[in-house]
Enzyme design. Structure first.
Site, PDB file in Angstrom:
ATOM      1  N   HIS A 223      -6.844  12.357   0.138  1.00 54.37           N
ATOM      2  CA  HIS A 223      -5.460  12.840  -0.069  1.00 54.37           C
ATOM      3  C   HIS A 223      -4.882  13.122   1.321  1.00 54.37           C
ATOM      4  O   HIS A 223      -4.801  12.210   2.150  1.00 54.37           O
ATOM      5  CB  HIS A 223      -5.525  14.054  -0.995  1.00 54.37           C
ATOM      6  CG  HIS A 223      -4.211  14.565  -1.509  1.00 54.37           C
ATOM      7  ND1 HIS A 223      -3.020  13.937  -1.312  1.00 54.37           N
ATOM      8  CD2 HIS A 223      -3.917  15.689  -2.248  1.00 54.37           C
ATOM      9  CE1 HIS A 223      -2.051  14.645  -1.885  1.00 54.37           C
ATOM     10  NE2 HIS A 223      -2.556  15.706  -2.462  1.00 54.37           N
ATOM     11  N   HIS A 263      -2.880   2.790  -2.288  1.00 56.00           N
ATOM     12  CA  HIS A 263      -2.248   3.908  -2.965  1.00 56.00           C
ATOM     13  C   HIS A 263      -2.438   3.762  -4.463  1.00 56.00           C
ATOM     14  O   HIS A 263      -2.416   2.647  -4.980  1.00 56.00           O
ATOM     15  CB  HIS A 263      -0.745   3.975  -2.642  1.00 56.00           C
ATOM     16  CG  HIS A 263      -0.175   5.324  -2.877  1.00 56.00           C
ATOM     17  ND1 HIS A 263       0.238   5.731  -4.112  1.00 56.00           N
ATOM     18  CD2 HIS A 263      -0.003   6.379  -2.047  1.00 56.00           C
ATOM     19  CE1 HIS A 263       0.656   6.983  -4.021  1.00 56.00           C
ATOM     20  NE2 HIS A 263       0.520   7.401  -2.781  1.00 56.00           N
ATOM     21  N   ASP A 313       0.135   8.043   5.261  1.00 56.83           N
ATOM     22  CA  ASP A 313      -0.737   8.615   6.283  1.00 56.83           C
ATOM     23  C   ASP A 313      -0.957   7.709   7.491  1.00 56.83           C
ATOM     24  O   ASP A 313      -1.373   8.185   8.541  1.00 56.83           O
ATOM     25  CB  ASP A 313      -2.091   8.969   5.664  1.00 56.83           C
ATOM     26  CG  ASP A 313      -1.951  10.086   4.664  1.00 56.83           C
ATOM     27  OD1 ASP A 313      -1.466  11.151   5.071  1.00 56.83           O
ATOM     28  OD2 ASP A 313      -2.271   9.888   3.483  1.00 56.83           O
TER      29      ASP A 313
HETATM   30  C1  LIG Z   1      -5.480   6.116  -1.916  1.00 58.05           C
HETATM   31  C2  LIG Z   1      -6.740   5.710  -2.660  1.00 58.05           C
HETATM   32  C3  LIG Z   1      -7.625   6.959  -2.804  1.00 58.05           C
HETATM   33  C4  LIG Z   1      -6.363   5.210  -4.044  1.00 58.05           C
HETATM   34  O1  LIG Z   1      -7.525   5.089  -4.730  1.00 58.05           O
HETATM   35  P1  LIG Z   1      -7.676   4.364  -6.135  1.00 58.05           P
HETATM   36  O2  LIG Z   1      -6.384   4.236  -6.815  1.00 58.05           O
HETATM   37  O3  LIG Z   1      -8.770   5.103  -6.840  1.00 58.05           O
HETATM   38  O4  LIG Z   1      -8.102   2.897  -5.757  1.00 58.05           O
HETATM   39  P2  LIG Z   1      -9.563   2.414  -5.505  1.00 58.05           P
HETATM   40  O5  LIG Z   1     -10.242   3.288  -4.520  1.00 58.05           O
HETATM   41  O6  LIG Z   1     -10.241   2.220  -6.838  1.00 58.05           O
HETATM   42  O7  LIG Z   1      -9.269   0.997  -4.821  1.00 58.05           O
HETATM   43  C5  LIG Z   1      -9.017  -0.211  -5.535  1.00 58.05           C
HETATM   44  C6  LIG Z   1      -9.607  -1.355  -4.727  1.00 58.05           C
HETATM   45  O8  LIG Z   1      -8.979  -1.461  -3.466  1.00 58.05           O
HETATM   46  C7  LIG Z   1      -9.894  -1.217  -2.406  1.00 58.05           C
HETATM   47  N1  LIG Z   1      -9.271  -0.286  -1.474  1.00 58.05           N
HETATM   48  C8  LIG Z   1      -8.365   0.667  -1.761  1.00 58.05           C
HETATM   49  N2  LIG Z   1      -8.011   1.324  -0.662  1.00 58.05           N
HETATM   50  C9  LIG Z   1      -8.704   0.766   0.343  1.00 58.05           C
HETATM   51  C10 LIG Z   1      -8.754   1.027   1.709  1.00 58.05           C
HETATM   52  N3  LIG Z   1      -8.031   2.003   2.253  1.00 58.05           N
HETATM   53  N4  LIG Z   1      -9.573   0.282   2.475  1.00 58.05           N
HETATM   54  C11 LIG Z   1     -10.295  -0.705   1.931  1.00 58.05           C
HETATM   55  N5  LIG Z   1     -10.296  -0.991   0.621  1.00 58.05           N
HETATM   56  C12 LIG Z   1      -9.505  -0.263  -0.159  1.00 58.05           C
HETATM   57  C13 LIG Z   1     -11.080  -0.512  -3.065  1.00 58.05           C
HETATM   58  O9  LIG Z   1     -12.275  -0.698  -2.361  1.00 58.05           O
HETATM   59  C14 LIG Z   1     -11.095  -1.164  -4.416  1.00 58.05           C
HETATM   60  O10 LIG Z   1     -11.659  -2.451  -4.286  1.00 58.05           O
HETATM   61  P3  LIG Z   1     -12.675  -3.018  -5.392  1.00 58.05           P
HETATM   62  O11 LIG Z   1     -11.850  -3.079  -6.654  1.00 58.05           O
HETATM   63  O12 LIG Z   1     -13.070  -4.333  -4.826  1.00 58.05           O
HETATM   64  O13 LIG Z   1     -13.773  -2.016  -5.468  1.00 58.05           O
HETATM   65  C15 LIG Z   1      -7.497   4.586  -1.898  1.00 58.05           C
HETATM   66  O14 LIG Z   1      -6.625   3.504  -1.681  1.00 58.05           O
HETATM   67  C16 LIG Z   1      -8.095   5.104  -0.607  1.00 58.05           C
HETATM   68  O15 LIG Z   1      -9.197   5.661  -0.618  1.00 58.05           O
HETATM   69  N6  LIG Z   1      -7.355   4.939   0.550  1.00 58.05           N
HETATM   70  C17 LIG Z   1      -7.817   5.442   1.801  1.00 58.05           C
HETATM   71  C18 LIG Z   1      -7.526   6.942   1.884  1.00 58.05           C
HETATM   72  C19 LIG Z   1      -6.055   7.216   2.046  1.00 58.05           C
HETATM   73  O16 LIG Z   1      -5.372   6.626   2.859  1.00 58.05           O
HETATM   74  N7  LIG Z   1      -5.569   8.214   1.268  1.00 58.05           N
HETATM   75  C20 LIG Z   1      -4.191   8.657   1.345  1.00 58.05           C
HETATM   76  C21 LIG Z   1      -3.393   8.256   0.148  1.00 58.05           C
HETATM   77  S1  LIG Z   1      -1.675   8.592   0.346  1.00 58.05           S
END
Ligand SMILES: CC(C)(COP(=O)(O)OP(=O)(O)OC[C@H]1O[C@@H](n2cnc3c(N)ncnc32)[C@H](O)[C@@H]1OP(=O)(O)O)[C@@H](O)C(=O)NCCC(=O)NCCS
Length: 377
Positions: A223, A263, A313
């Site tokens: 987050h 996201h 971010d």
């Molecule tokens: C924001 C976030 C938590 C959303 O999570 P989510 O909706 O649960 O999505 P998921 O983590 O299930 O990701 C879906 C797919 O995209 C990939 N993915 C998502 N964000 C990614 C990232 N930042 N880097 C690499 N791969 C990513 C995941 O590995 C997953 O791939 P898969 O289906 O092959 O396993 C996630 O994108 C993330 O962890 N981002 C990095 C942290 C971040 O910037 N957070 C701030 C959000 S405003």
């Protein structure tokens, strides 16, 4: 009402509340507060005006805005006992844990602490908005062995934070950049920390408890903590003199997530990233373009390889570094802004409250599972 459907993991796509505060269209990349597009607010509004919009549901008239500015200024005070409590914490404490602890400690000094009516909640929204910025600035001064700086009522909220942090009047460029960043981070519907705040408020616990819980949720790297992780990555790349594209290629090959991308709601450009990218580029051009350049190369690669977009971010990291903020202040700065949205949601929740208590899909041992006395285990 009986429960029949199983929610997707992480409640993805579940609508958990009705709210008139924040509108998001994740497919079209739209974010609006009370229906007003974030691009208009970022270009034309101020953080204080945005607070009024969130808390009172409408843009203020000139006199309403003046009144809110006066209230924010008069609430820029913290009981000395809370400052002493901050001083007593180890200097190694990270600013987010200090903020979480100090906000919790504010409630015994708040005359409205246990009042739940609408007017009291608005007063607490104003007070906490002023105090959270003060806490973040005060702790940074204390941990660096410097004096705590008093606010200046003639400055804006963003200007006061920079003054209290750096001990000198900020430049108009820095004030404006932070003001826009605060607008962009002010609210985002049922993100994890806001949902946490609403769940706590819905038990009829107090606003300080709700905001303390929200700060805890914001701290996580999935987050608000993501902006710090982005900058640590950029520092590492720079220190080792690495190629940024090779660095993130390695991360992806090792199944690591690259902070600042992806996201849950946006499947296109995060509209907040548009402004932060611009800000990072403009500030970098005047100061040091290195962080923007590294970021842009990473973004281009992740866009084309993973089809993931930069989120709020990613470019806030290089923006804040160019503004001279320490990395572990990035998430606290997010909180300095998001208190406005958290408070708006707590107010809305308590205006029409019902306990938030979902169900779980039980996947444990089959019932009835025999109790085995300890001698027989
Ligand atoms: C924001 C976030 C938590 C959303 O999570 P989510 O909706 O649960 O999505 P998921 O983590 O299930 O990701 C879906 C797919 O995209 C990939 N993915 C998502 N964000 C990614 C990232 N930042 N880097 C690499 N791969 C990513 C995941 O590995 C997953 O791939 P898969 O289906 O092959 O396993 C996630 O994108 C993330 O962890 N981002 C990095 C942290 C971040 O910037 N957070 C701030 C959000 S405003």
């Amino acid at each position: 009402m009986s429960t029949s459907t199983i929610s997707p993991k992480g409640l993805e796509g579940i609508v958990a509340a009705s709210s008139s505060i924040c509108y998001i269209d994740g497919e079209a990349g739209v974010l609006a507060y009370r229906g007003i597009d974030i691009h208009d607010l970022a270009e034309k509004s101020t953080f204080e005006e945005t607070c009024h919009l969130l808390w009172y549901g409408k843009l203020p008239t000139r006199s309403e805005l003046d009144g809110l500015n006066r209230q924010l200024a008069s609430e820029r005070k913290i009981d000395p006992a809370v400052i002493q409590l901050i001083r007593n914490l180890p200097r190694t404490a990270i600013p987010m844990e200090v903020l979480r602890t100090a906000v919790s400690a504010l409630s015994p000094y708040d005359p409205d602490a246990e009042k739940m009516d609408h007017a009291a909640n608005v007063r607490k929204a104003i007070r906490l908005t002023s105090q959270i910025a003060m806490i973040v600035a005060a702790y940074d001064r204390i941990r660096k062995g410097k004096d705590v700086v008093q606010p200046d009522p003639s400055l804006s909220h963003a200007g006061n934070f920079l003054l209290m942090l750096n001990g000198e009047r900020p430049s108009p460029t820095a004030q404006k950049a932070l003001d826009v960043a605060l607008i962009l981070h002010a609210d985002h519907e049922l993100n994890a920390s806001t949902f946490a705040a609403r769940v706590i408020a819905a038990t009829l616990s107090d606003m300080h408890s709700a905001i303390t819980g929200a700060i805890g949720a914001l701290k996580g790297p999935l987050h608000g903590g993501a902006n710090e992780a982005v900058m640590r990555m950029l520092f590492e790349i720079d220190k080792k003199g690495e190629d940024p594209v090779e660095h993130v290629k390695d991360m992806l090959a090792n199944k690591k997530k690259v902070s600042g991308f992806g996201h849950r709601v946006y499947h296109t450009e995060d509209p907040r990233a548009t402004h932060l990218r611009q800000m990072s580029r403009d500030l970098g051009r005047d100061a040091n373009p290195k962080w923007y350049d590294l970021s842009a190369r990473i973004e281009k690669y992740i866009n084309s390889e993973k089809h993931l977009n930069a989120n709020v971010d990613f470019y806030s990291a290089s923006t804040y570094t160019t503004l001279g903020l320490d990395v572990d202040l990035f998430t606290p700065v997010f909180a300095i802004s998001r208190i406005s949205g958290w408070a708006a949601h707590v107010i809305e929740q308590l205006d029409d409250n019902r306990l938030i208590r979902p169900r779980a899909d039980y996947i444990g041992p089959k019932y009835p599972n025999r109790y085995i006395p300890i001698e027989q285990r």
